[in-house]
Design a protein around this motif. Sequence first.
Motif, PDB file in Angstrom:
ATOM      1  N   ASN A 182     -36.600 -29.144-111.555  1.00 13.27           N
ATOM      2  CA  ASN A 182     -35.150 -29.161-111.739  1.00 13.27           C
ATOM      3  C   ASN A 182     -34.406 -29.771-110.561  1.00 13.27           C
ATOM      4  OD1 ASN A 182     -35.036 -27.157-109.751  1.00 13.27           O
ATOM      5  ND2 ASN A 182     -34.410 -25.517-111.142  1.00 13.27           N
ATOM      6  N   ASN A 183     -35.119 -30.155-109.494  1.00 11.24           N
ATOM      7  CA  ASN A 183     -34.461 -30.830-108.374  1.00 11.24           C
ATOM      8  C   ASN A 183     -34.783 -32.325-108.334  1.00 11.24           C
ATOM      9  OD1 ASN A 183     -37.066 -30.002-107.835  1.00 11.24           O
ATOM     10  ND2 ASN A 183     -36.718 -29.453-105.709  1.00 11.24           N
ATOM     11  N   ILE A 184     -35.200 -32.868-109.493  1.00 13.62           N
ATOM     12  CA  ILE A 184     -35.350 -34.314-109.675  1.00 13.62           C
ATOM     13  C   ILE A 184     -34.546 -34.707-110.906  1.00 13.62           C
ATOM     14  CG2 ILE A 184     -36.943 -36.201-110.170  1.00 13.62           C
ATOM     15  CD1 ILE A 184     -39.139 -34.638-108.797  1.00 13.62           C
ATOM     16  N   ALA A 185     -33.766 -35.777-110.796  1.00 13.03           N
ATOM     17  CA  ALA A 185     -32.989 -36.259-111.952  1.00 13.03           C
ATOM     18  C   ALA A 185     -33.039 -37.780-111.985  1.00 13.03           C
ATOM     19  CB  ALA A 185     -31.550 -35.762-111.893  1.00 13.03           C
ATOM     20  N   TRP A 186     -32.996 -38.302-113.206  1.00  9.20           N
ATOM     21  CA  TRP A 186     -33.187 -39.729-113.486  1.00  9.20           C
ATOM     22  C   TRP A 186     -31.926 -40.235-114.188  1.00  9.20           C
ATOM     23  CZ3 TRP A 186     -37.943 -41.242-117.007  1.00  9.20           C
ATOM     24  CH2 TRP A 186     -38.257 -42.587-116.843  1.00  9.20           C
ATOM     25  N   HIS A 187     -31.459 -41.408-113.798  1.00 11.38           N
ATOM     26  CA  HIS A 187     -30.194 -41.919-114.339  1.00 11.38           C
ATOM     27  C   HIS A 187     -30.357 -43.396-114.685  1.00 11.38           C
ATOM     28  CE1 HIS A 187     -25.778 -41.771-114.869  1.00 11.38           C
ATOM     29  NE2 HIS A 187     -25.734 -42.952-114.267  1.00 11.38           N
ATOM     30  N   ASN A 188     -30.534 -43.674-115.960  1.00  9.59           N
ATOM     31  CA  ASN A 188     -30.674 -45.049-116.450  1.00  9.59           C
ATOM     32  C   ASN A 188     -29.495 -45.361-117.368  1.00  9.59           C
ATOM     33  OD1 ASN A 188     -33.137 -44.703-115.246  1.00  9.59           O
ATOM     34  ND2 ASN A 188     -34.361 -45.069-117.053  1.00  9.59           N
ATOM     35  N   VAL A 189     -28.338 -45.474-116.815  1.00 11.23           N
ATOM     36  CA  VAL A 189     -27.143 -45.758-117.607  1.00 11.23           C
ATOM     37  C   VAL A 189     -26.600 -47.119-117.196  1.00 11.23           C
ATOM     38  CG1 VAL A 189     -24.801 -45.042-118.170  1.00 11.23           C
ATOM     39  CG2 VAL A 189     -26.583 -43.325-117.888  1.00 11.23           C
ATOM     40  N   ASN A 190     -26.311 -47.961-118.176  1.00 13.51           N
ATOM     41  CA  ASN A 190     -25.874 -49.316-117.905  1.00 13.51           C
ATOM     42  C   ASN A 190     -24.535 -49.565-118.590  1.00 13.51           C
ATOM     43  OD1 ASN A 190     -25.656 -52.273-118.019  1.00 13.51           O
ATOM     44  ND2 ASN A 190     -27.785 -52.263-117.328  1.00 13.51           N
ATOM     45  N   ALA A 191     -23.510 -49.852-117.798  1.00  8.75           N
ATOM     46  CA  ALA A 191     -22.201 -50.198-118.347  1.00  8.75           C
ATOM     47  C   ALA A 191     -22.226 -51.672-118.768  1.00  8.75           C
ATOM     48  CB  ALA A 191     -21.112 -49.966-117.303  1.00  8.75           C
TER      49      ALA A 191
END
Length: 328
Positions: A182-191
């Motif tokens: 829970n202390n790793i997060a992934w963010h693959n968001v492209n505007a």
Amino acid sequence: MISSHPRRRRTLLASAVLAVATLFAGVAPAVQAAPEARSDVFIRDNGSDYGYEASSGSLYSSPDIRVCFSATVLCATDDPIVQGSTAYIHVTLNRPGPYGDGYEKGNLQVWYTKQGTVAQWPNQWNYIGSKLDVDVPYGTKTVVIPWKVPIGSHFCLLARWLSPTDLPTEGVSTSLNTRNNNNIAWHNVNAVPFKIKVPVIRPIVFGWHGPDPATVGDIVFTQPGRPFTGPGRITIDLGPDLAARWRAGGAKGEGIERVGETELAIVNPQRARISGLAFKAGEQIDAKLSFTAGAEAAGGQYTVHVTQVDQRGEEVGGVEYRLAAERQ
């Protein structure tokens, strides 16, 4: 780079039962009592994540990571980044998590890789920076790390929280690391800002980052909310390598239409699938997406998810594309 050590996590059976019951009831689980010395800061994987491991739901578009033009103002959604410019990565930390409420300072790291569904940890990730000795009060705290954007303009981000009693247990699979810690997060968001009838090209990487030597999987397109397909057109150019693998696997799929030697159009806005793709461990294979808006798309905002799943149907990773008319 800070080395990883296995951490010991034990919860009472009664706490686990209560967590499951409250999750199915659609409410946030109550935080259970834990030894005061144990800290547990978490970064959400999705809007329904309360810090329990393993998490469920989407892995690759953490709402607690956002890329903004400003260091002082948190943007409502990711701002489009430009190579050579300085962007600011805002990471929201949550305390307490379900495994401890002790106070402890820690370090926040942020990493990046090419925009895509896979990347092996740590050799396919690049270090951006850290904030050291961060104290997180009860509630939330947002930490900002500046980023000189390298060549290219489409990246995946990974945030890692590290403290003496809150270290992740990690392997080579980014998706497993993210789901199980829970202390790793992934963010693959492209505007994706678009103009009417002008194609917008986005590179994307597919492959395999798990411990197995090879796997067979699918690429799945979904469009929650108002679909872009119809008001607009989405195509994927697999490139010669991936297209040859697709044909070798029987050219299977649904909701797609072949429009060129290596290019496929997405024709079903609810669900489209490119099936039977074979990958070797550690591979990253480049492809290209094209988004073209028709006149009826003007003024609309759209979301497109491109997800890779393995042969068991389990999510490997993905990218969320948020499309809106370009600002004038």
